[in-house]
Design an enzyme around this catalytic site. Structure first.
Site, mmCIF file in Angstrom:
data_model
loop_
_atom_site.group_PDB
_atom_site.id
_atom_site.type_symbol
_atom_site.label_atom_id
_atom_site.label_comp_id
_atom_site.label_asym_id
_atom_site.label_seq_id
_atom_site.Cartn_x
_atom_site.Cartn_y
_atom_site.Cartn_z
ATOM 1 N N ASP A 51 97.735 -22.033 -3.809
ATOM 2 C CA ASP A 51 97.004 -21.943 -5.107
ATOM 3 C C ASP A 51 95.770 -21.735 -5.056
ATOM 4 O O ASP A 51 95.107 -21.182 -5.848
ATOM 5 C CB ASP A 51 97.369 -23.260 -6.079
ATOM 6 C CG ASP A 51 99.041 -23.127 -6.235
ATOM 7 O OD1 ASP A 51 99.653 -21.966 -5.984
ATOM 8 O OD2 ASP A 51 99.252 -23.770 -7.430
ATOM 9 N N ASN A 95 101.721 -17.743 -8.173
ATOM 10 C CA ASN A 95 102.270 -18.899 -9.325
ATOM 11 C C ASN A 95 101.656 -19.879 -9.492
ATOM 12 O O ASN A 95 101.683 -21.051 -9.752
ATOM 13 C CB ASN A 95 103.853 -19.418 -8.514
ATOM 14 C CG ASN A 95 104.632 -19.976 -9.396
ATOM 15 O OD1 ASN A 95 104.451 -19.919 -10.845
ATOM 16 N ND2 ASN A 95 105.667 -20.453 -9.213
ATOM 17 N N ASP A 319 104.061 -34.762 -12.340
ATOM 18 C CA ASP A 319 104.459 -34.350 -11.275
ATOM 19 C C ASP A 319 105.031 -35.288 -10.334
ATOM 20 O O ASP A 319 105.777 -35.060 -9.788
ATOM 21 C CB ASP A 319 103.167 -33.734 -10.598
ATOM 22 C CG ASP A 319 102.765 -32.253 -11.458
ATOM 23 O OD1 ASP A 319 103.553 -31.760 -12.049
ATOM 24 O OD2 ASP A 319 101.855 -31.843 -11.311
ATOM 25 N N GLU A 347 106.893 -24.756 -11.958
ATOM 26 C CA GLU A 347 107.081 -23.666 -10.963
ATOM 27 C C GLU A 347 108.455 -23.220 -11.173
ATOM 28 O O GLU A 347 108.984 -22.232 -10.854
ATOM 29 C CB GLU A 347 106.996 -24.600 -9.681
ATOM 30 C CG GLU A 347 105.489 -24.355 -9.291
ATOM 31 C CD GLU A 347 104.823 -25.388 -9.710
ATOM 32 O OE1 GLU A 347 105.083 -26.054 -10.804
ATOM 33 O OE2 GLU A 347 103.599 -25.816 -9.228
ATOM 34 N N HIS A 391 107.238 -26.412 -4.474
ATOM 35 C CA HIS A 391 106.759 -27.112 -3.542
ATOM 36 C C HIS A 391 107.150 -28.555 -3.656
ATOM 37 O O HIS A 391 107.788 -29.125 -2.755
ATOM 38 C CB HIS A 391 105.356 -26.983 -3.578
ATOM 39 C CG HIS A 391 104.697 -27.365 -4.699
ATOM 40 N ND1 HIS A 391 103.399 -28.104 -4.852
ATOM 41 C CD2 HIS A 391 104.895 -27.125 -5.920
ATOM 42 C CE1 HIS A 391 103.073 -28.184 -6.016
ATOM 43 N NE2 HIS A 391 104.005 -27.478 -6.960
ATOM 44 N N ARG A 392 107.423 -29.080 -4.745
ATOM 45 C CA ARG A 392 107.729 -30.429 -5.155
ATOM 46 C C ARG A 392 109.069 -30.620 -4.985
ATOM 47 O O ARG A 392 109.646 -31.808 -4.366
ATOM 48 C CB ARG A 392 107.266 -30.870 -6.500
ATOM 49 C CG ARG A 392 105.501 -30.951 -6.644
ATOM 50 C CD ARG A 392 105.130 -31.867 -7.510
ATOM 51 N NE ARG A 392 103.847 -31.389 -7.983
ATOM 52 C CZ ARG A 392 102.760 -31.861 -7.263
ATOM 53 N NH1 ARG A 392 103.070 -32.309 -5.879
ATOM 54 N NH2 ARG A 392 101.668 -31.271 -7.331
ATOM 55 N N LYS A 417 102.066 -24.142 -1.311
ATOM 56 C CA LYS A 417 101.463 -23.966 -2.372
ATOM 57 C C LYS A 417 100.447 -25.072 -2.723
ATOM 58 O O LYS A 417 99.280 -25.034 -3.229
ATOM 59 C CB LYS A 417 102.492 -24.242 -3.729
ATOM 60 C CG LYS A 417 101.887 -24.145 -5.122
ATOM 61 C CD LYS A 417 103.055 -24.052 -6.042
ATOM 62 C CE LYS A 417 102.815 -23.509 -7.141
ATOM 63 N NZ LYS A 417 101.644 -23.733 -8.033
#
Ligand SMILES: Nc1ncnc2c1ncn2[C@@H]1O[C@H](COP(=O)(O)OP(=O)(O)O)[C@@H](O)[C@H]1O
Ligand SMILES: Nc1ccn([C@@H]2O[C@H](COP(=O)(O)OP(=O)(O)O)[C@@H](O)[C@H]2O)c(=O)n1
Length: 646
Positions: A51, A95, A319, A347, A391-392, A417
Site C-alpha cells: 500500500d 487495493n 481493523d 479489502e 492481509h488481515r 499489503k
C-alpha cells in the site's frame, strides 16, 4: 493456477518480542502531507509494504521528488508546496484505500486531468460519498465504470472558495480524512459537516494530529463539524517518526493472550496516536493481563488460562477487531462483536469472509449486517483458510495454530499489503510442537528406538508404516486390486483405524498382529508407492502432532510429512544385520522364517522404497545418520536423546 499456501503447525506457546513495522495509516498520510508541504521532510520508519509502494509510486508520477536512504526505512520527501505540479497522469493504486481516497481528493483540487484505477476489489469499494463531497466545492470527478465506485476520471475545475460541504461519515471515515487533508489546497476556510454517525473516529484523530504536525490546525466541534482555516498551508515539521502499526500489534498481543505469553510489541504504546492501541483494552476485558509502556505493550494469558467470552461494541477499532473474532475461538463461551458494518466495504466483505472461515475451524457463527456472534468449538478442526486478498484474514487466522491445531493459510502473500514479514515475526514468537523424525529402511530399528525415545520424553508416537500396512489389509478385505490407485486412496482417506494403547484396531477388530504378516508387509510396500495413497494419509499423520511432542518413524517423516521436524535421524544398518534382527524377531514370536527369503525380501523392499517416485527412501542432507550395525538399542536411543537435548 496453483494455490500458494503456508502450513502452520500446532504451536506449544507464544512468548517473545516483536518490533512492529510502521503504521500504514500514518505512513500514507505522512507521505501525502509531506508531498503537499513546503520544505523537506525526513520520514523515519516508514512502513515497507504494497500500500505504501502504491502511494510512493503515485507521488513520483505526480512530480514529487523523494528518496530512500539505502535500503533502510528512512525516506526524504521534497514537498511541492501546494497542488501537484504534474497536471496529467494515470495512476494505478492497487487495493490501497489509504492511497486511493486521499489522492482522489488532493487531485480533484489540483487543477489537472487524472485517471485513478485499482484492482478489481478496489473497484467494488464505494467512493461516492467522497466524490459527492468534492463536487460540492466544484470539483469535476467522473466515474469511469459503475456510478459511485472507482475507477475515476478527474478533470480540471474551478474550485469554489470557502463555504460549507457535507459528507457522510457512516460508511468510511476515509472520506472525511481525504477531504480534510486536501482542503488546505484551496487556501480558503471550509467547514465540513458530517452527515450520519461518524464511524472509526480514532482514524480521524490520526488525520488531525498529523495535519497539525504539518502546521494546519483543524477546528473541530464534536465529531460533526470540522473547519479547515483559510490561508492554511502545510509546512514540513522536519523529521517525523512513524509509529509501529497498532493494528499489526493486535496479532501478537492476541498470541500472548492465547499462547501464554508474555509477548511484547515495540513501536506503539501509551503515547500512540493510533486508535487501534485500544485493542489492548479490549483484550484486557477478555481477561488477558496487559501492560503498557510509552512505546511498548505486552500481553499474557489470563490467570485462569482461558479468555472470557465477550460482547463488545468495536466501532472504534474496526481493523484490530478482526483479531478478536479469531480470539473468540479461545473464549469460554459465545462472543459478540458489534457495530462492525464497515467490515463489509474493506479489502473484502470481512463479515462474510470471517464467518465462513471461522466455521471451517469448527466455530458456530451467526452473522448480521453489522455484527458477528462466534461460538467457539469444543475442539478446533484443521482447515485450509482462504484469505480473499485480505492481509488481515491471513494474519488473524495464524492464531488458530495456538489452539494445538495445524492450519493452512492460502495465498499468504496478501500480508505484503501491510506486513511483508508477518509470518517470520509470528514464527519468532511461537514454538511449534516438536517432532523427532526417524526414517530408515526396514528392520533398522526405527520402531524400537522411536517408541523408547517417545516414552523417555513423554511424547506421542507415530508408527507411520502401520498406516500403509492397514491400507494393505483393508484393501485385501475389500478385495481391491493393489493397482487400483483411486480406490485405494479413497480407502486410505477414511480408514476406520484406531490406535489404543499398543493395539491397532480396524473397525472393531484387533489387527495388531495381522498387519505384521508377510502379505501385509509386501502389500504395504506396494500401496506405499502410490502417490494418491500417500497424499490421503498425510492429514492423518499430521494429526499425531500434539503437545508436548511427537516421535514419528517411517520413510518420509523428515522429508515430506514433517519437513520442519526439530531433529531428523536416518537410522540404518547393513542388510545382513537387519535380516538377522528380523529373523530373531520372528523366531521370538514363534513365526517361522528363512534367512534366505528375509534377505531377498529386504533387498526387494529397500529397492522399491528407494526407487519409487514419491517420497523415496533416502538420507537427506539435514538428517543425521545413525548406523546401528554395531550399535545396540540402548546406545541408539541415547544417541537420539542427546540430539534432542542439544
Ligand atoms: N541397534 C539395534 N541393535 C540390535 N537390534 C536392534 C537394534 N535396533 C532394533 N533392533 C531389533 O531389531 C528388530 C527390528 O527392529 P524394528 O524396530 O522393528 O525395526 P523397524 O521399525 O526399522 O522395521 C527388533 O527386534 C529390535 O529389537
Ligand atoms: N513413512 C513410511 C512408512 C512406511 N512406508 C512403507 O510401508 C511399508 C511398511 O512400513 P513399516 O515401517 O511397517 O515396515 P518395516 O520397516 O517394519 O518393515 C514399508 O515397506 C514402506 O514401503 C512408507 O512408504 N513410508
Amino acid at each position: 493456477m496453483t494455490m500458494d499456501f503456508i502450513d502452520l503447525p500446532p504451536m506449544l506457546d507464544a512468548t517473545g518480542q516483536v518490533r512492529l513495522p510502521g503504521s500504514k495509516s500514518i505512513s500514507n498520510r505522512t507521505l501525502l502531507l509531506a508531498a503537499l508541504a513546503e520544505g523537506r521532510t525526513e520520514i523515519r520508519d516508514l512502513l515497507a509494504s504494497d500500500d505504501v509502494e502504491r502511494m510512493l509510486d503515485a507521488l513520483r508520477t505526480l512530480g514529487v521528488s523523494w528518496a530512500r536512504e539505502g535500503d533502510s526505512d528512512h525516506y526524504r520527501v521534497d514537498g511541492v508546496a501546494g497542488p501537484f505540479p504534474v497536471k496529467a497522469a494515470d495512476l494505478f493504486l492497487g487495493n490501497a484505500g489509504t492511497a486511493f481516497r486521499p489522492l482522489t481528493a488532493a487531485l480533484a483540487l489540483s487543477g489537472g486531468e487524472y485517471r485513478l484505477t485499482g484492482v478489481a476489489r478496489m473497484h467494488e469499494r464505494p467512493i461516492g460519498d467522497l466524490v459527492d463531497g468534492l463536487r460540492q466545492v466544484g470539483a469535476n470527478v467522473r466515474y469511469l465504470g459503475v456510478e459511485g465506485f472507482p475507477p475515476l476520471h478527474i478533470l480540471p475545475a474551478a474550485i469554489r472558495p470557502g463555504g460549507m460541504l457535507r459528507v457522510r461519515g457512516d460508511v468510511s471515515s476515509q472520506f472525511l480524512t481525504a477531504l480534510l487533508m486536501a482542503l488546505p489546497l484551496t487556501g480558503t476556510q471550509t467547514t465540513i459537516e458530517v452527515v450520519g454517525e461518524l464511524i472509526s473516529k480514532p482514524y480521524i484523530s490520526i488525520t488531525l494530529d498529523l495535519m497539525a504536525r504539518f502546521g494546519v490546525e483543524v477546528q473541530r466541534e464534536g465529531w460533526t463539524r470540522f473547519t479547515v482555516p483559510g490561508g492554511a498551508r502545510y509546512r514540513s515539521p522536519g523529521t517525523l517518526f512513524v509509529e509501529g502499526d497498532a493494528s499489526s500489534a493486535s496479532y501478537f498481543l492476541a498470541a500472548g493472550a492465547i499462547g501464554g505469553g508474555p509477548v511484547r510489541v515495540e513501536g506503539v504504546g501509551r503515547s500512540s496516536i493510533q486508535g487501534d492501541v485500544r485493542f489492548a483494552e479490549a483484550l484486557a476485558e477478555l481477561g488477558a493481563r496487559v501492560d503498557i509502556g510509552d512505546n511498548w505493550i505486552e500481553a499474557r494469558a489470563p490467570e485462569s488460562g482461558r479468555l472470557k467470552a465477550f460482547d463488545l461494541d468495536l466501532n472504534h477499532i474496526p481493523d484490530a477487531a478482526m483479531t478478536l473474532a479469531v480470539a473468540a475461538l479461545f473464549a469460554d463461551g459465545p462472543c459478540t462483536l458489534r457495530n462492525i458494518a464497515s467490515w463489509r466495504v474493506k479489502e473484502t466483505d470481512r463479515i462474510a469472509a470471517m464467518a465462513k472461515e471461522l466455521r471451517k475451524v469448527g466455530a458456530a457463527v451467526e452473522e448480521g449486517a453489522d455484527f458477528l456472534r462466534v461460538t467457539p468449538p469444543a475442539k478446533l478442526v484443521p482447515a485450509a483458510i482462504d484469505t480473499y486478498d485480505d492481509h488481515r484474514m491471513a494474519m488473524c487466522f495464524s492464531l488458530v495454530s495456538l489452539g494445538g491445531c495445524r492450519v493452512r493459510i492460502n495465498e499468504p502473500k496478501c500480508v505484503n499489503k501491510t506486513f511483508p514479514t508477518y509470518f517470520e515475526c509470528f514464527a519468532s514468537i511461537t514454538r511449534p510442537v516438536p517432532v523427532i523424525a526417524i526414517d530408515g529402511p526396514s528392520a533398522s530399528g526405527k520402531g524400537t528406538v522411536a517408541a523408547r525415545v517417545a516414552a523417555a520424553l513423554g511424547y506421542h508416537y507415530l508408527d507411520s508404516g502401520s498406516l500403509y500396512r492397514l491400507v494393505a489389509l483393508a484393501a485385501r478385505r475389500a478385495e481391491l486390486s493393489l493397482d487400483d490407485e483411486p480406490a485405494l486412496a479413497a480407502l486410505a482417506a477414511c480408514l476406520p483405524a484406531r490406535f489404543s494403547a499398543a493395539r491397532v484396531m480396524l473397525d472393531d477388530e484387533d489387527v495388531t498382529d495381522a498387519i505384521r504378516s508377510e502379505t501385509c508387509s509386501v502389500g504395504a510396500s506396494r500401496v506405499a508407492a502410490l502417490p494418491a495413497v500417500r497424499a490421503a494419509l498425510l492429514g492423518r499423520q499430521h494429526d499425531y502432532r500434539r503437545a508436548p511432542g511427537l516421535v514419528a518413524e517411517g520413510r518420509d517423516m523428515g522429508s515430506i510429512v514433517f519437513p520442519d521436524a526439530t531433529v531428523k535421524i536416518f537410522l540404518t544398518a547393513t542388510v545382513e544385520a537387519r535380516a538377522q534382527r528380523r529373523y530373531k524377531q520372528l523366531m521370538e514370536k514363534g513365526m517361522g522364517a528363512s534367512m534366505e527369503s528375509l534377505l531377498k525380501d529386504l533387498h526387494e523392499r529397500d529397492a522399491r522404497d528407494a526407487a519409487r517416485t514419491v517420497a523415496p527412501l533416502k538420507k537427506l542432507p539435514d538428517a543425521v545418520l545413525l548406523d546401528t550395525t554395531k550399535v545396540d538399542v540402548e546406545q541408539a536411543v541415547g544417541f537420539v536423546l542427546d540430539r534432542v537435548r542439544s
